[in-house]
Design an enzyme around this catalytic site. Structure first.
Site, PDB file in Angstrom:
ATOM      1  CB  CYS A 101      49.052  42.329  20.983  1.00  0.00           C
ATOM      2  SG  CYS A 101      49.775  43.375  21.947  1.00  0.00           S
ATOM      3  CG  HIS A 112      36.963  34.930  66.144  1.00  0.00           C
ATOM      4  ND1 HIS A 112      37.082  36.303  65.734  1.00  0.00           N
ATOM      5  CD2 HIS A 112      36.899  34.755  67.442  1.00  0.00           C
ATOM      6  CE1 HIS A 112      37.045  36.776  66.907  1.00  0.00           C
ATOM      7  NE2 HIS A 112      36.950  35.549  67.788  1.00  0.00           N
ATOM      8  CG  ASN A 141      45.063  48.755  18.145  1.00  0.00           C
ATOM      9  OD1 ASN A 141      45.530  48.257  17.099  1.00  0.00           O
ATOM     10  ND2 ASN A 141      44.561  48.071  18.856  1.00  0.00           N
TER      11      ASN A 141
HETATM   12  C1  PEP Z   1      47.554  48.880  20.659  1.00  0.00           C
HETATM   13  O1  PEP Z   1      46.934  50.641  21.104  1.00  0.00           O
HETATM   14  O2  PEP Z   1      47.853  48.099  19.857  1.00  0.00           O
HETATM   15  C2  PEP Z   1      46.907  47.642  21.336  1.00  0.00           C
HETATM   16  C3  PEP Z   1      46.618  46.938  21.807  1.00  0.00           C
HETATM   17  O3  PEP Z   1      46.067  48.453  22.882  1.00  0.00           O
HETATM   18  P1  PEP Z   1      44.886  48.476  23.172  1.00  0.00           P
HETATM   19  O4  PEP Z   1      44.268  48.945  21.801  1.00  0.00           O
HETATM   20  O5  PEP Z   1      44.031  48.256  24.246  1.00  0.00           O
HETATM   21  O6  PEP Z   1      45.155  50.259  23.684  1.00  0.00           O
END
Ligand code: PEP
Ligand code: MG
Length: 533
Positions: A485, A188, A441
């Site tokens: 991380c 088209h 974390n």
């Molecule tokens: C973690 O749990 O360390 C992590 C990097 O993930 P988020 O902080 O996004 O839960």
């Protein structure tokens, strides 16, 4: 200046046009968050919302038809007819009975229709697929309260295909043309281009050009000329999992006793990619849940593709690890709370596997984005090995679908966060994970029986247990790339323990990278302080 490159193509509409390239993503509807006047994501409701969105779309198309020439009106009428036909809405309704959210039910219904058309034998039928893609995105945009995006007048539109709506909404009085990697002379848009005398070529094959590069479309001879140079992009072989050595080679940092260390950054907002300075190895964690903030975003493959692609292109040859949506728990997705099966609800990979329609859209966006850089995909909150196997299978299925649609894609390495104690203790059983990254974390909260928002939580108190668990788990990684991380990586006081545990790749918030860099050069690889420090 690079040599101009002339690529052969099929003429779809005669004439010659020159202008800056506008590199199109797949048709894209911006998110509700990007438009201040947009309806709140929470207003995306049930079947009534779909009917309303279809009505809005019909209204928009009728508006577009006003003053349009006969050819354009034919196409618009066809689209209106499809929208008025109750079959599509009914098929969407049937999916919703099966507990699918309205946006995903709409996307899945239309994708199935598009897939059928794309696989048709007759070219005329295949050419209709983009008209339906257009309708899909128009209604999706109406569901999220957003319009279809335009592009700058006078530019040469470069992309896989173009939807009639984009063509019709665009001001062609300033010139410009169209060069499509695929497309059809029977489509088209080709028909519209001929009617409006917009030079157009199709079937160029995928080529590289930058936004704004000068491009000429020769609709007479059937060619596109990249005046600033460029190249045809051959289909890519599947990516290899990053090896430890590949990763080390891109880093510059060393401990005091000369052991190479990688320092990457974590990004929450794609704009933070600007912090990727030359001394940074790459992006160790991109939390995609901060870019996909509503159910409409989660259903929008093109929007996600555009975000991931931008990050990958900016990272260049440095690796980027994008984590799939870690939603649920303390990271709700607007619009998802209405789904009864999710209350109080799983989080991370369990939610993605429980709502595969969300994972499938993201998988497709990631598979397609992988072509634009060194992407790795990371899975959040993995607890058991079968979760990775199931997600890998989902990626394989989506890759197959993309292949059938001739959409360029690449299978990225798929690894996992190590943030659930059960996984950390059993890392050697995660045979199908391509790499590991410790998320301290969550690891700390689940080890210490806290909740994430517990104001009495004392990270320092839990740290020795976390470090001991990491040290054990690193021994189980059997030569696979491993990084960290979680926030502990960005705290210099934990560095000695993390180095002693054997970690050599740290991914930290951009603001923390300088402090970590200085701390690393003052330490030996076993975590002891360097002489003279
Ligand atoms: C973690 O749990 O360390 C992590 C990097 O993930 P988020 O902080 O996004 O839960
Ligand atoms: Mg986490």
């Amino acid at each position: 200046m690079a040599e101009p490159l002339k690529l052969k193509a099929k003429s779809a509409s005669p004439g010659i046009a020159s202008g800056p390239a506008f590199l199109a993503e797949e048709p894209q509807a911006p998110s509700a968050a990007e438009r201040p006047d947009a309806a709140a994501p929470g207003t995306i409701g049930g079947f009534g919302a779909l009917e309303k969105a279809i009505d809005i779309s019909i209204g928009e198309l009728e508006h577009l038809a006003e003053g349009a020439d006969a050819e354009s009106r034919d196409i618009i009428d066809f689209q209106i007819e499809v929208l008025r036909d109750p079959t599509i809405a009914e098929a969407t309704g049937a999916r919703m009975q099966g507990d699918e959210n309205v946006v995903f039910a709409w996307v899945a219904t239309l994708d199935a229709y598009i897939g059928e058309l794309e696989a048709a034998d007759e070219e005329q039928m295949r050419a209709r697929a983009v008209d339906i893609l257009d309708i899909k995105n128009r209604v999706l945009g109406a569901l999220a309260g957003t319009p279809i995006a335009d592009f700058p007048p006078g530019s040469v539109f470069v992309g896989k295909d173009m939807e009639p709506s984009r063509f019709l909404a665009h001001d062609w009085s300033k010139g410009g043309g169209i060069a499509l990697f695929a497309g059809s002379t029977a489509g088209h848009v080709a028909l519209l281009a001929r009617t409006k005398s917009v030079p157009m070529v199709v079937g160029t094959g995928r080529f590289s050009a930058a936004d704004g590069d000068p491009v000429s479309v020769d609709g007479n001879a059937g060619a596109v000329i990249l005046k600033a140079g460029g190249m045809l992009i051959p289909p890519l072989a599947p990516a290899q999992a990053p090896t430890g050595e590949m990763q080390i080679a891109s880093g510059e940092l060393r401990t005091a006793d000369g052991v190479p260390i990688l320092l990457s950054i974590n990004i929450n907002d794609p704009a933070e990619i600007d912090a990727l300075d030359p001394a940074t190895a790459g992006v160790g964690l991109m939390r995609s849940e901060f870019s996909v903030t509503s159910i409409a975003d989660a259903a929008n493959e093109e929007r996600q593709l555009a975000i991931y692609r931008r990050v990958l292109e900016q990272a260049g040859d440095r690796p980027v690890t994008i984590r799939m949506l870690d939603i649920g728990g303390d990271k709700p997705l607007a619009g998802l709370e209405d789904l009864p099966a999710l209350s109080p609800g799983p989080r991370g990979i369990r939610l993605l596997l429980a709502r595969p329609e969300i994972a499938r859209v993201q998988a497709r966006a990631l598979l397609r984005a992988a072509v634009f850089g060194r992407l790795s995909v990371m899975l959040p909150m993995v607890t058991f090995p079968d979760e990775i196997d199931r997600m890998r299978e989902l990626f394989r299925e989506e890759a197959e679908k993309l292949g059938r649609r001739a959409l360029l894609h690449r299978m990225p390495p798929i690894g996992m966060m190590v943030e659930v104690p059960a996984a950390a203790l059993m890392l050697d059983t995660f045979g199908s994970a391509a790499f590991f990254s410790f998320g301290t974390n969550d690891l700390a909260q689940y080890l210490a029986a806290w909740t994430r928002d517990d104001i009495d939580a004392d990270a320092g108190k839990a740290a020795p247990a976390v470090l001991r668990l990491i040290a054990q788990a690193v021994k189980l990684t059997v030569g696979k790339p491993v990084s960290i991380c979680g926030d502990m990586a960005g705290n210099p006081s934990y560095l000695p323990g993390l180095l002693a545990a054997g970690l050599r790749h740290f991914s930290v918030a951009p603001a923390g990278r300088h402090a970590i860099r200085s701390a690393i050069i003052g330490l030996n690889a076993d975590g002891t302080r360097a002489a003279g420090e």
